[in-house]
Design a protein around this motif. Structure first.
Motif, PDB file in Angstrom:
ATOM      1  N   PRO A  43      36.802  32.715  41.874  1.00 39.10           N
ATOM      2  CA  PRO A  43      37.567  33.192  43.040  1.00 39.10           C
ATOM      3  C   PRO A  43      37.297  34.660  43.348  1.00 39.10           C
ATOM      4  N   HIS A  44      37.069  35.449  42.297  1.00 39.75           N
ATOM      5  CA  HIS A  44      36.790  36.879  42.466  1.00 39.75           C
ATOM      6  C   HIS A  44      35.571  37.219  41.599  1.00 39.75           C
ATOM      7  N   PRO A  45      34.369  37.167  42.155  1.00 38.96           N
ATOM      8  CA  PRO A  45      33.183  37.466  41.341  1.00 38.96           C
ATOM      9  C   PRO A  45      33.191  38.871  40.740  1.00 38.96           C
ATOM     10  N   ASP A  46      33.888  39.808  41.376  1.00 34.22           N
ATOM     11  CA  ASP A  46      33.947  41.176  40.868  1.00 34.22           C
ATOM     12  C   ASP A  46      35.242  41.443  40.117  1.00 34.22           C
ATOM     13  N   TRP A  47      35.739  40.439  39.388  1.00 31.69           N
ATOM     14  CA  TRP A  47      37.045  40.566  38.760  1.00 31.69           C
ATOM     15  C   TRP A  47      37.075  41.661  37.699  1.00 31.69           C
ATOM     16  N   ARG A  48      35.976  41.883  37.015  1.00 29.16           N
ATOM     17  CA  ARG A  48      35.970  42.943  35.999  1.00 29.16           C
ATOM     18  C   ARG A  48      36.078  44.320  36.650  1.00 29.16           C
TER      19      ARG A  48
END
Length: 257
Positions: A148-153
């Protein structure tokens, strides 16, 4: 002999003071900064260390969520307790003033504002937990789905560096009003109407509703406007509530897709 030994010790102590840097002569670079960068890069590059740190981090965030959730429940308990006490006392005798129920409505609004502020703080930690659950744990159990959020990190790191409130004030106010305080306000409204009508049949509601010389019609109109505003906030919360915390499935099997 003793004097010569003392002079030698004083000389050696003086020489040591010249070699040691004073508090104003500390190095410009703080070794803690370099250590922090090296340690963070080391943990990020080691999957086993990263996994252990993520477990501790998740438990820590869950502890914060639980703490703030208990604070939300505590505010609701205060509101319910006050409501029960005032209803019991107002209806215990016809001589007890009915305007205490109006004061209780104001107290409910005060509790609502306090709980709204607490809800916004609670949502900071809850959103972090949900980000981990959506993009890490869900992907671990089902790697075939897209994140859902590829840039979660990156999102999580930015929020750790600069924690921000995710829920606007108006949305949080509408949520807490709709779920907790609007039903309590409806109970107060029904009780107040019974108190100024049925509970004192010998007087008209215009006479009973008077408060300190204010006509009963004006008091009723003010209460009506207050509840119209509260209803509008609830409708706003239903229409523009955004992403829900939970949703229900229409099928019988709760695990069926």
């Amino acid at each position: 002999m003793a004097d010569s030994n003392d002079r030698q010790r004083d000389d050696s102590a003086g020489d040591g003071d010249e070699d040691d840097p004073g508090p104003d002569e500390l190095p410009d670079d703080d070794p803690g900064d370099a250590f922090g960068r090296i340690l963070g890069e080391t943990v990020a590059g080691d999957p086993s260390a990263m996994t252990g740190m993520l477990g501790h981090f998740y438990r820590g965030q869950m502890s914060r969520v639980t703490t703030w959730r208990s604070r939300l429940d505590q505010t609701s308990y205060w509101a319910v307790t006050l409501l029960a006490a005032l209803l019991t006392w107002v209806f215990s005798s016809p001589n007890n003033p009915h305007y205490l129920l109006l004061l209780a409505m104001g107290a409910m609004v005060t509790f609502l504002v306090v709980e709204t502020r607490r809800y916004r703080a609670y949502d900071v930690w809850r959103e972090r937990v949900r980000l981990l659950e959506q993009d890490l744990f869900a992907q671990m159990f089902d790697p075939g789905e897209d994140l859902p959020h590829p840039d979660w990190r990156r999102r999580l790191a930015a929020d750790l560096r600069d924690p921000t409130v995710k829920t606007p004030m108006r949305v949080a106010l509408a949520r807490r009003l709709r779920r907790i305080y609007f039903p309590l306000l409806l109970v107060l409204l029904a009780s107040w109407l019974v108190r100024i009508t049925v509970f004192q049949p010998s007087e008209t509601w215009r006479t009973t509703a008077r408060i300190f010389g204010i006509p009963g019609v004006t008091v009723v109109a003010g209460v009506g406007l207050f509840y119209l505003a509260a209803t509008a906030v609830v409708i706003y919360g239903v229409v523009s509530q955004g992403e829900r915390e939970f949703h229900e499935r229409d099928r019988t099997d709760p695990w069926r897709e």
